[in-house]
Design a protein around this motif. Structure first.
Motif, PDB file in Angstrom:
ATOM      1  N   MET A  53       2.817   4.399 -10.387  1.00 29.96           N
ATOM      2  CA  MET A  53       1.416   4.592 -10.076  1.00 29.96           C
ATOM      3  C   MET A  53       1.196   5.736  -9.091  1.00 29.96           C
ATOM      4  O   MET A  53       0.136   5.877  -8.538  1.00 29.96           O
ATOM      5  CB  MET A  53       0.840   3.296  -9.514  1.00 29.96           C
ATOM      6  N   GLU A  54       2.211   6.536  -8.907  1.00 24.91           N
ATOM      7  CA  GLU A  54       2.070   7.655  -7.978  1.00 24.91           C
ATOM      8  C   GLU A  54       0.962   8.618  -8.391  1.00 24.91           C
ATOM      9  O   GLU A  54       0.431   9.338  -7.560  1.00 24.91           O
ATOM     10  CB  GLU A  54       3.390   8.395  -7.784  1.00 24.91           C
ATOM     11  N   GLU A  55       0.596   8.601  -9.679  1.00 28.60           N
ATOM     12  CA  GLU A  55      -0.500   9.472 -10.136  1.00 28.60           C
ATOM     13  C   GLU A  55      -1.810   9.153  -9.423  1.00 28.60           C
ATOM     14  O   GLU A  55      -2.682   9.998  -9.290  1.00 28.60           O
ATOM     15  CB  GLU A  55      -0.727   9.323 -11.650  1.00 28.60           C
ATOM     16  N   PHE A  56      -1.959   7.910  -8.969  1.00 26.72           N
ATOM     17  CA  PHE A  56      -3.195   7.469  -8.342  1.00 26.72           C
ATOM     18  C   PHE A  56      -3.198   7.574  -6.826  1.00 26.72           C
ATOM     19  O   PHE A  56      -4.230   7.393  -6.193  1.00 26.72           O
ATOM     20  CB  PHE A  56      -3.498   6.017  -8.723  1.00 26.72           C
ATOM     21  N   GLU A  57      -2.062   7.829  -6.221  1.00 30.91           N
ATOM     22  CA  GLU A  57      -1.965   7.776  -4.767  1.00 30.91           C
ATOM     23  C   GLU A  57      -2.931   8.712  -4.059  1.00 30.91           C
ATOM     24  O   GLU A  57      -3.484   8.361  -3.030  1.00 30.91           O
ATOM     25  CB  GLU A  57      -0.532   8.039  -4.316  1.00 30.91           C
ATOM     26  N   ASP A  58      -3.155   9.894  -4.594  1.00 30.77           N
ATOM     27  CA  ASP A  58      -4.070  10.834  -3.949  1.00 30.77           C
ATOM     28  C   ASP A  58      -5.496  10.725  -4.483  1.00 30.77           C
ATOM     29  O   ASP A  58      -6.397  11.390  -3.983  1.00 30.77           O
ATOM     30  CB  ASP A  58      -3.573  12.276  -4.149  1.00 30.77           C
ATOM     31  N   LEU A  59      -5.691   9.912  -5.501  1.00 29.50           N
ATOM     32  CA  LEU A  59      -7.008   9.797  -6.129  1.00 29.50           C
ATOM     33  C   LEU A  59      -7.805   8.586  -5.671  1.00 29.50           C
ATOM     34  O   LEU A  59      -9.034   8.629  -5.652  1.00 29.50           O
ATOM     35  CB  LEU A  59      -6.861   9.713  -7.655  1.00 29.50           C
ATOM     36  N   LEU A  60      -7.112   7.520  -5.341  1.00 30.73           N
ATOM     37  CA  LEU A  60      -7.796   6.264  -5.045  1.00 30.73           C
ATOM     38  C   LEU A  60      -7.662   5.886  -3.582  1.00 30.73           C
ATOM     39  O   LEU A  60      -6.614   6.093  -2.972  1.00 30.73           O
ATOM     40  CB  LEU A  60      -7.195   5.136  -5.886  1.00 30.73           C
ATOM     41  N   PRO A  61      -8.716   5.289  -3.045  1.00 29.51           N
ATOM     42  CA  PRO A  61      -8.578   4.744  -1.690  1.00 29.51           C
ATOM     43  C   PRO A  61      -7.556   3.600  -1.714  1.00 29.51           C
ATOM     44  O   PRO A  61      -7.356   2.968  -2.758  1.00 29.51           O
ATOM     45  CB  PRO A  61      -9.979   4.243  -1.350  1.00 29.51           C
ATOM     46  N   PRO A  62      -6.911   3.328  -0.593  1.00 24.02           N
ATOM     47  CA  PRO A  62      -5.843   2.320  -0.558  1.00 24.02           C
ATOM     48  C   PRO A  62      -6.242   0.947  -1.103  1.00 24.02           C
ATOM     49  O   PRO A  62      -5.448   0.300  -1.779  1.00 24.02           O
ATOM     50  CB  PRO A  62      -5.475   2.234   0.927  1.00 24.02           C
ATOM     51  N   ASP A  63      -7.478   0.510  -0.852  1.00 24.03           N
ATOM     52  CA  ASP A  63      -7.876  -0.811  -1.338  1.00 24.03           C
ATOM     53  C   ASP A  63      -7.981  -0.847  -2.859  1.00 24.03           C
ATOM     54  O   ASP A  63      -7.591  -1.815  -3.499  1.00 24.03           O
ATOM     55  CB  ASP A  63      -9.175  -1.276  -0.690  1.00 24.03           C
ATOM     56  N   ARG A  64      -8.482   0.246  -3.472  1.00 24.32           N
ATOM     57  CA  ARG A  64      -8.573   0.286  -4.936  1.00 24.32           C
ATOM     58  C   ARG A  64      -7.178   0.440  -5.551  1.00 24.32           C
ATOM     59  O   ARG A  64      -6.882  -0.175  -6.560  1.00 24.32           O
ATOM     60  CB  ARG A  64      -9.491   1.407  -5.399  1.00 24.32           C
ATOM     61  N   LEU A  65      -6.314   1.222  -4.930  1.00 24.66           N
ATOM     62  CA  LEU A  65      -4.944   1.366  -5.413  1.00 24.66           C
ATOM     63  C   LEU A  65      -4.226   0.022  -5.362  1.00 24.66           C
ATOM     64  O   LEU A  65      -3.506  -0.337  -6.302  1.00 24.66           O
ATOM     65  CB  LEU A  65      -4.188   2.415  -4.605  1.00 24.66           C
ATOM     66  N   ALA A  66      -4.418  -0.725  -4.305  1.00 21.71           N
ATOM     67  CA  ALA A  66      -3.792  -2.047  -4.199  1.00 21.71           C
ATOM     68  C   ALA A  66      -4.248  -2.948  -5.334  1.00 21.71           C
ATOM     69  O   ALA A  66      -3.439  -3.697  -5.911  1.00 21.71           O
ATOM     70  CB  ALA A  66      -4.124  -2.678  -2.849  1.00 21.71           C
ATOM     71  N   LYS A  67      -5.511  -2.883  -5.693  1.00 15.31           N
ATOM     72  CA  LYS A  67      -6.033  -3.687  -6.798  1.00 15.31           C
ATOM     73  C   LYS A  67      -5.375  -3.293  -8.115  1.00 15.31           C
ATOM     74  O   LYS A  67      -5.019  -4.146  -8.920  1.00 15.31           O
ATOM     75  CB  LYS A  67      -7.549  -3.532  -6.893  1.00 15.31           C
ATOM     76  N   VAL A  68      -5.197  -1.998  -8.329  1.00 21.36           N
ATOM     77  CA  VAL A  68      -4.538  -1.520  -9.539  1.00 21.36           C
ATOM     78  C   VAL A  68      -3.100  -2.033  -9.587  1.00 21.36           C
ATOM     79  O   VAL A  68      -2.623  -2.496 -10.625  1.00 21.36           O
ATOM     80  CB  VAL A  68      -4.568   0.026  -9.608  1.00 21.36           C
ATOM     81  N   LEU A  69      -2.399  -1.944  -8.476  1.00 22.77           N
ATOM     82  CA  LEU A  69      -1.000  -2.340  -8.435  1.00 22.77           C
ATOM     83  C   LEU A  69      -0.812  -3.845  -8.625  1.00 22.77           C
ATOM     84  O   LEU A  69       0.273  -4.291  -9.009  1.00 22.77           O
ATOM     85  CB  LEU A  69      -0.355  -1.874  -7.134  1.00 22.77           C
ATOM     86  N   GLU A  70      -1.854  -4.635  -8.374  1.00 23.06           N
ATOM     87  CA  GLU A  70      -1.788  -6.077  -8.586  1.00 23.06           C
ATOM     88  C   GLU A  70      -1.774  -6.433 -10.072  1.00 23.06           C
ATOM     89  O   GLU A  70      -1.338  -7.520 -10.445  1.00 23.06           O
ATOM     90  CB  GLU A  70      -2.984  -6.772  -7.926  1.00 23.06           C
ATOM     91  N   GLN A  71      -2.258  -5.547 -10.908  1.00 24.50           N
ATOM     92  CA  GLN A  71      -2.344  -5.802 -12.343  1.00 24.50           C
ATOM     93  C   GLN A  71      -0.962  -5.766 -12.973  1.00 24.50           C
ATOM     94  O   GLN A  71      -0.129  -4.947 -12.609  1.00 24.50           O
ATOM     95  CB  GLN A  71      -3.242  -4.760 -13.027  1.00 24.50           C
ATOM     96  N   ASP A  72      -0.750  -6.641 -13.938  1.00 24.42           N
ATOM     97  CA  ASP A  72       0.528  -6.627 -14.639  1.00 24.42           C
ATOM     98  C   ASP A  72       0.378  -6.131 -16.075  1.00 24.42           C
ATOM     99  O   ASP A  72       1.249  -6.346 -16.909  1.00 24.42           O
ATOM    100  CB  ASP A  72       1.173  -8.012 -14.614  1.00 24.42           C
ATOM    101  N   HIS A  73      -0.725  -5.484 -16.350  1.00 23.61           N
ATOM    102  CA  HIS A  73      -0.946  -4.959 -17.694  1.00 23.61           C
ATOM    103  C   HIS A  73      -1.746  -3.667 -17.623  1.00 23.61           C
ATOM    104  O   HIS A  73      -2.339  -3.351 -16.600  1.00 23.61           O
ATOM    105  CB  HIS A  73      -1.697  -5.982 -18.552  1.00 23.61           C
ATOM    106  N   TYR A  74      -1.734  -2.940 -18.712  1.00 26.15           N
ATOM    107  CA  TYR A  74      -2.548  -1.749 -18.844  1.00 26.15           C
ATOM    108  C   TYR A  74      -2.838  -1.554 -20.317  1.00 26.15           C
ATOM    109  O   TYR A  74      -2.229  -2.206 -21.177  1.00 26.15           O
ATOM    110  CB  TYR A  74      -1.860  -0.519 -18.243  1.00 26.15           C
ATOM    111  N   TRP A  75      -3.738  -0.699 -20.621  1.00 28.00           N
ATOM    112  CA  TRP A  75      -4.079  -0.380 -22.003  1.00 28.00           C
ATOM    113  C   TRP A  75      -4.216   1.115 -22.133  1.00 28.00           C
ATOM    114  O   TRP A  75      -4.376   1.812 -21.147  1.00 28.00           O
ATOM    115  CB  TRP A  75      -5.373  -1.084 -22.434  1.00 28.00           C
ATOM    116  N   PHE A  76      -4.130   1.592 -23.342  1.00 29.60           N
ATOM    117  CA  PHE A  76      -4.355   3.015 -23.564  1.00 29.60           C
ATOM    118  C   PHE A  76      -4.974   3.212 -24.932  1.00 29.60           C
ATOM    119  O   PHE A  76      -4.871   2.370 -25.811  1.00 29.60           O
ATOM    120  CB  PHE A  76      -3.067   3.821 -23.409  1.00 29.60           C
ATOM    121  N   GLU A  77      -5.615   4.315 -25.082  1.00 28.28           N
ATOM    122  CA  GLU A  77      -6.279   4.694 -26.332  1.00 28.28           C
ATOM    123  C   GLU A  77      -5.879   6.118 -26.655  1.00 28.28           C
ATOM    124  O   GLU A  77      -5.768   6.955 -25.765  1.00 28.28           O
ATOM    125  CB  GLU A  77      -7.797   4.589 -26.159  1.00 28.28           C
ATOM    126  N   TYR A  78      -5.671   6.400 -27.904  1.00 27.14           N
ATOM    127  CA  TYR A  78      -5.315   7.740 -28.332  1.00 27.14           C
ATOM    128  C   TYR A  78      -6.507   8.381 -29.022  1.00 27.14           C
ATOM    129  O   TYR A  78      -7.202   7.729 -29.793  1.00 27.14           O
ATOM    130  CB  TYR A  78      -4.130   7.673 -29.302  1.00 27.14           C
TER     131      TYR A  78
END
Length: 96
Positions: free
Chosen positions: A1-26
């Motif tokens: 998740m290093e892509e988000f480290e400079d983009l998200l405030p710490p509280d939002r990054l922590a919320k992202v890191l709590e997730q155990d899933h992700y999705w993507f669309e092509y």
């Protein structure tokens, strides 16, 4: 998740890191207007339903929008699509 480290405030990054899933669309650049716009709407719906955020690392949109909530994303996505494609593409007046 290093892509988000400079983009998200710490509280939002922590919320992202709590997730155990992700999705993507092509999607392909230059797809028909409705399909491309639908890509953004589907991304926003999934983010809203999962309490997640939206990000693109394939240049689907400018990197400064990575890490946005569905609400933040939808505040600009539709207007950007309309400006890029023009209203005729949504009315089927123009063809690719």
């Amino acid at each position: 998740m290093e892509e988000f480290e400079d983009l998200l405030p710490p509280d939002r990054l922590a919320k992202v890191l709590e997730q155990d899933h992700y999705w993507f669309e092509y999607r392909n650049f230059g797809d028909p207007a409705v399909a491309s716009t639908g890509y953004g709407l589907a991304a926003a719906a999934l983010a809203e339903a999962s309490g997640g955020i939206i990000a693109s690392f394939d240049c689907a949109f400018d990197c400064e929008h990575n890490g946005e909530t569905a609400e933040e994303f939808l505040a600009w996505w539709g207007e950007r699509q309309m400006a890029f494609y023009g209203p005729g593409r949504f009315k089927n007046a123009d063809r690719l």
